[in-house]
Design a protein around this motif. Sequence first.
Motif, PDB file in Angstrom:
ATOM      1  N   ALA A  92       0.826  -1.212   0.000  1.00 61.30           N
ATOM      2  CA  ALA A  92       0.000   0.000   0.000  1.00 61.30           C
ATOM      3  C   ALA A  92       0.857   1.257   0.000  1.00 61.30           C
ATOM      4  N   GLN A  93       1.956   1.235   0.732  1.00 59.41           N
ATOM      5  CA  GLN A  93       2.791   2.417   0.847  1.00 59.41           C
ATOM      6  C   GLN A  93       3.516   2.724  -0.469  1.00 59.41           C
ATOM      7  N   THR A  94       4.110   1.701  -1.097  1.00 61.40           N
ATOM      8  CA  THR A  94       4.823   1.952  -2.354  1.00 61.40           C
ATOM      9  C   THR A  94       3.876   2.382  -3.458  1.00 61.40           C
ATOM     10  N   LEU A  95       2.609   1.967  -3.360  1.00 65.05           N
ATOM     11  CA  LEU A  95       1.617   2.331  -4.366  1.00 65.05           C
ATOM     12  C   LEU A  95       0.912   3.641  -4.032  1.00 65.05           C
ATOM     13  N   GLY A  96       1.270   4.247  -2.904  1.00 65.54           N
ATOM     14  CA  GLY A  96       0.699   5.536  -2.542  1.00 65.54           C
ATOM     15  C   GLY A  96      -0.738   5.481  -2.067  1.00 65.54           C
ATOM     16  N   LEU A  97      -1.129   4.348  -1.447  1.00 67.49           N
ATOM     17  CA  LEU A  97      -2.500   4.188  -0.968  1.00 67.49           C
ATOM     18  C   LEU A  97      -2.591   4.569   0.502  1.00 67.49           C
ATOM     19  N   ASP A  98      -3.603   5.357   0.854  1.00 62.76           N
ATOM     20  CA  ASP A  98      -3.753   5.775   2.249  1.00 62.76           C
ATOM     21  C   ASP A  98      -5.074   5.348   2.882  1.00 62.76           C
ATOM     22  N   GLY A  99      -5.902   4.585   2.164  1.00 62.41           N
ATOM     23  CA  GLY A  99      -7.152   4.082   2.713  1.00 62.41           C
ATOM     24  C   GLY A  99      -8.362   4.932   2.409  1.00 62.41           C
ATOM     25  N   SER A 100      -8.155   6.073   1.771  1.00 65.21           N
ATOM     26  CA  SER A 100      -9.295   6.944   1.441  1.00 65.21           C
ATOM     27  C   SER A 100      -9.877   6.626   0.074  1.00 65.21           C
ATOM     28  N   GLU A 101      -9.239   5.689  -0.659  1.00 64.42           N
ATOM     29  CA  GLU A 101      -9.616   5.422  -2.040  1.00 64.42           C
ATOM     30  C   GLU A 101     -10.874   4.538  -2.143  1.00 64.42           C
ATOM     31  N   VAL A 102     -11.429   4.539  -3.346  1.00 63.68           N
ATOM     32  CA  VAL A 102     -12.487   3.605  -3.718  1.00 63.68           C
ATOM     33  C   VAL A 102     -11.857   2.557  -4.642  1.00 63.68           C
ATOM     34  N   PHE A 103     -12.110   1.273  -4.363  1.00 67.68           N
ATOM     35  CA  PHE A 103     -11.420   0.189  -5.068  1.00 67.68           C
ATOM     36  C   PHE A 103     -12.355  -0.601  -5.977  1.00 67.68           C
ATOM     37  N   ASP A 104     -11.802  -0.976  -7.133  1.00 66.96           N
ATOM     38  CA  ASP A 104     -12.440  -1.933  -8.037  1.00 66.96           C
ATOM     39  C   ASP A 104     -11.454  -3.078  -8.269  1.00 66.96           C
ATOM     40  N   VAL A 105     -11.942  -4.302  -8.166  1.00 61.45           N
ATOM     41  CA  VAL A 105     -11.127  -5.492  -8.448  1.00 61.45           C
ATOM     42  C   VAL A 105     -11.773  -6.211  -9.612  1.00 61.45           C
ATOM     43  N   THR A 106     -11.089  -6.246 -10.744  1.00 64.26           N
ATOM     44  CA  THR A 106     -11.683  -6.782 -11.971  1.00 64.26           C
ATOM     45  C   THR A 106     -10.803  -7.860 -12.585  1.00 64.26           C
ATOM     46  N   GLY A 107     -11.423  -8.620 -13.523  1.00 63.79           N
ATOM     47  CA  GLY A 107     -10.696  -9.661 -14.240  1.00 63.79           C
ATOM     48  C   GLY A 107     -10.620 -10.973 -13.500  1.00 63.79           C
ATOM     49  N   LEU A 108     -11.508 -11.201 -12.545  1.00 68.73           N
ATOM     50  CA  LEU A 108     -11.477 -12.452 -11.778  1.00 68.73           C
ATOM     51  C   LEU A 108     -11.882 -13.653 -12.629  1.00 68.73           C
ATOM     52  N   ASP A 109     -12.708 -13.404 -13.630  1.00 67.65           N
ATOM     53  CA  ASP A 109     -13.065 -14.451 -14.600  1.00 67.65           C
ATOM     54  C   ASP A 109     -13.596 -15.712 -13.926  1.00 67.65           C
ATOM     55  N   ASP A 110     -14.512 -15.517 -12.989  1.00 73.42           N
ATOM     56  CA  ASP A 110     -15.159 -16.629 -12.288  1.00 73.42           C
ATOM     57  C   ASP A 110     -14.148 -17.576 -11.634  1.00 73.42           C
ATOM     58  N   GLY A 111     -13.045 -17.000 -11.168  1.00 71.47           N
ATOM     59  CA  GLY A 111     -12.060 -17.802 -10.451  1.00 71.47           C
ATOM     60  C   GLY A 111     -11.004 -18.433 -11.310  1.00 71.47           C
ATOM     61  N   LYS A 112     -11.086 -18.256 -12.622  1.00 74.12           N
ATOM     62  CA  LYS A 112     -10.087 -18.871 -13.506  1.00 74.12           C
ATOM     63  C   LYS A 112      -8.790 -18.071 -13.536  1.00 74.12           C
ATOM     64  N   ALA A 113      -8.871 -16.769 -13.242  1.00 77.62           N
ATOM     65  CA  ALA A 113      -7.705 -15.895 -13.340  1.00 77.62           C
ATOM     66  C   ALA A 113      -6.750 -16.095 -12.169  1.00 77.62           C
ATOM     67  N   LYS A 114      -5.458 -16.049 -12.480  1.00 83.62           N
ATOM     68  CA  LYS A 114      -4.431 -16.126 -11.436  1.00 83.62           C
ATOM     69  C   LYS A 114      -4.075 -14.745 -10.897  1.00 83.62           C
ATOM     70  N   SER A 115      -4.486 -13.692 -11.616  1.00 85.24           N
ATOM     71  CA  SER A 115      -4.246 -12.330 -11.144  1.00 85.24           C
ATOM     72  C   SER A 115      -5.451 -11.472 -11.486  1.00 85.24           C
ATOM     73  N   ALA A 116      -5.582 -10.377 -10.799  1.00 87.53           N
ATOM     74  CA  ALA A 116      -6.696  -9.454 -11.010  1.00 87.53           C
ATOM     75  C   ALA A 116      -6.147  -8.043 -11.113  1.00 87.53           C
ATOM     76  N   THR A 117      -6.925  -7.184 -11.769  1.00 84.10           N
ATOM     77  CA  THR A 117      -6.557  -5.780 -11.868  1.00 84.10           C
ATOM     78  C   THR A 117      -7.246  -5.007 -10.751  1.00 84.10           C
ATOM     79  N   VAL A 118      -6.468  -4.253 -10.000  1.00 85.32           N
ATOM     80  CA  VAL A 118      -7.006  -3.443  -8.910  1.00 85.32           C
ATOM     81  C   VAL A 118      -6.868  -1.971  -9.295  1.00 85.32           C
ATOM     82  N   THR A 119      -7.978  -1.260  -9.224  1.00 88.33           N
ATOM     83  CA  THR A 119      -7.966   0.168  -9.529  1.00 88.33           C
ATOM     84  C   THR A 119      -8.422   0.935  -8.301  1.00 88.33           C
ATOM     85  N   ALA A 120      -7.544   1.838  -7.823  1.00 95.92           N
ATOM     86  CA  ALA A 120      -7.851   2.661  -6.655  1.00 95.92           C
ATOM     87  C   ALA A 120      -8.106   4.090  -7.132  1.00 95.92           C
ATOM     88  N   THR A 121      -9.300   4.612  -6.859  1.00100.56           N
ATOM     89  CA  THR A 121      -9.666   5.960  -7.267  1.00100.56           C
ATOM     90  C   THR A 121      -9.633   6.888  -6.061  1.00100.56           C
TER      91      THR A 121
END
Length: 921
Positions: free
Chosen positions: A849-878
Amino acid sequence: MSDTFSTRSQLEVGGQQYTYCSLPKLGKKFDISHLPYSMKILLENLLRHEDGGQTVGPDHIEAVARWNPKAEPDTEIAFMPARVVLQDFTGVPCVVDLAAMRDAVTKLGGNAAQINPLIPSELVIDHSVQVDVFGRPDALDLNGKIEFERNRERYSFLRWGQKAFENFKVVPPNTGIVHQVNLENLARVVMERQIDGSNWAFPDTVFGTDSHTTMINGIGVLGWGVGGIEAEAAMLGQPSSMLIPQVVGFKLTGKLPEGTTATDLVLTVTQMLRKLGVVGKFVEFYGEGLQHLPLADRATIANMAPEYGATCGIFPIDAESLTYLRLSGRSEAQINLVEAYAKAQGLWHDANSPHAQYSATLELDMGDVKPSMAGPKRPQDRVLLEDVHSNFAEALTSLTANRKSKVGCAVQEFDEEGGDQPQAKRLAAKPISKIRINDEDTELSDGSVVIAAITSCTNTSNPAVMLGAGLLARNAARIGLKAKPWVKTSLGPGSRVVTDYLEKAGVLTDLEKLGFFVVGYGCTTCIGNSGPLPEAVSAGIAENELVVASVLSGNRNFEGRVHPEVKANYLASPPLVVAYAIAGTVNIDLTTQPLGKGSDGKDVYLRDIWPSNKEIGDTIAATVGPEMFKQNYADVFKGDTRWAQIESPEGQAYAWSGDSTYIKNPPYFDGMTMQVGSISDIHGARVMGLFGDSITTDHISPAGNIKKDSPAGRFLQSRGVQPADFNSYGSRRGNDDVMVRGTFANIRIKNLMFGGEEGGNTLYYPPGSNTGEKLAIYDAAMKYKADGVPLVVLAGKEYGTGSSRDWAAKGTNLLGVKAVMAESFERIHRSNLVGMGVLPLQFHEGENAQTLGLDGSEVFDVTGLDDGKAKSATVTATKADGSKKSFTAKVLLLTPKEVEYFRNGGLLQYVLRQLAGKKAA
């Protein structure tokens, strides 16, 4: 059952025929001679459960048979333990869930009778006793009375479960610590069971709802701690998915020198293995040093596998195993079966045993072990006895960082030197609180030992350290040494056998002279059931915000665990616990400074009263025998008169009471249908907590006392429960209304959204607002739930270390958390999160969180889960200004079975649908 590799064989022992899966027969097809002991047990488990590939197929068996010690774990196998052992804190919610599942499976078209443990499941009530009364002859009786008064409703429920469920037994209170009872009585080492008309023999393996289940590894039984969710699945016949592990070999040579104990050894081993890094791995002990290591010492080392981070810490079956089985009163028929089976399977260890291959190795000459302790906050932080005082002095700087300057307090040497000292020296002056206790005027200061507890399964199972403590107490009492009046002393033996041999040796009265009266048979101080400090001591601590200490013979010393008023906690052997009770402070070098003065006025040093290894050994030989075990375990499931007098309901379905604040039908299955869901992306999530490294299950899970002004305290008062009757969170684990309110409520947890401030608070952002309101985490979570806003948790390394507390996952789920994103996870907690439908995500190496500049005030989206088939997901902090930060995170659904659990909404929902579907078919 399939038998692709034709390993079915017959073994005759004492005129009895046994069917078994022969590892030597498999060895004709694969070279398994190099396999570690623990891998051979996994291999036998697969052979016995081969079912044509539905759960176990030939490819799984071959993968273990061809195990590559250097390969990274990447192959999933299914493991089926032979039995389950539970303690009451984690066991009550297991039985609550089983009772709820009986209701739910009926609603789904199944039959309540389908919900029964399918394998032996034994619950030992050992976590409910608290040290309310201490230092007096009637402490055991009074603490027992209080225990039954506090927990009558829970105990009534467990008595119903014992009658209602098949394959389920309860060891009543006042018997011993679950792991000691498991070692002394419940463990079979080799199981026998009727399967499809044949009498089978196979290794005893176990899941336990306590991370220290690994203590049983000391006698050659493979087992480890799991969350209540995974234990329930095993009880219901579901396999546990795991990756074929790496195995670290730990070679022991030599023998312990004079003046050292098994505690010193295990703290050394823990430090070495933590440094190597063994999380998620098996550890296996071998080497010529085993011949000098009694079973009790092996159990001590195995017990602390969670502290060194391993899944298990196992010893092989050998002659010492048989000696212990005989000592603990097992039948000759059982002992003969263990020996014959182990030798037939190549599981027997002696000087001629083939050398196994390991993923990595460590070696320790036990002759190099020195007297040690661990603290002040973590069990892996070993410190030599001679350095404890300096270790505390170093820790004091950070522990007093937020302490207000007390200009008017009494200070040592300050007034004598005048008021013109430099400011730095004045601030460094030592605060002292003057108190009156037991009709004596005395003083408390930083480092005062206010709790000295011989407690916990780690050491109270071991005659050498227990009798060592008794002999040291005898020597101390004879020359007039006493415990300091401000020290809360307690003795919590691992089982009644311990009390018997302390009495037989004549040292129990010596321990009592120093205040160490038996306070109960169960986990006490080590799990936070240390009870209240004397009022004068509490007041003295508060007066000057003193950093006081506990010294306990336990295995856990995390922040806020032992006692909320005690910030420095040191693990030590039982003899050292007694010594520090006499010294009364950790600001002392026990290797060079006197403990105190004897009745003759002369200085007495620790070396003057420390018993020799020979004296301890001779005392063990003269006092510990099979008759003690046979007598104490003759009616182990019967209980005393208090247990017998508890009324309990009848019937297959439990009659839930809406008035109960202890037992409640949980909401996990509300609205559940037979339709399986999918794994969806997460949108618009807020941060419930931004945490650093080493957030333990103690930080997350409700534990210890319930504060009057906490969300849980307010709830109980709204239900008419007075603060004096709150009991502990652990005792109320069967009521989700209480537990969810205590999740993330630990007084020592630090949400980095508030810098270094301690306490379970967060920021609540109302819909459409970028201004956060500071609230208790529960209160904020309920507002977010009402807003329809999902939550995420951000954390650092080693998230979820500590005890295998399923409520750390259950509470997280009920707060509305959909994902936890951390740098790394503890194995059990990650599994529990999956089992409760909370997605574990892992930052990529070098990111947090620190290296990515996140302080907890953001709104998060976690996408690309693909019904559990994906090994990684995209996280977007607004962020509030609309700027976005996108990164990828690993999806830690590690096996296909875990994906299925997650699609079903959790492990229990998966099991329910499976059982209801079979009934419908």
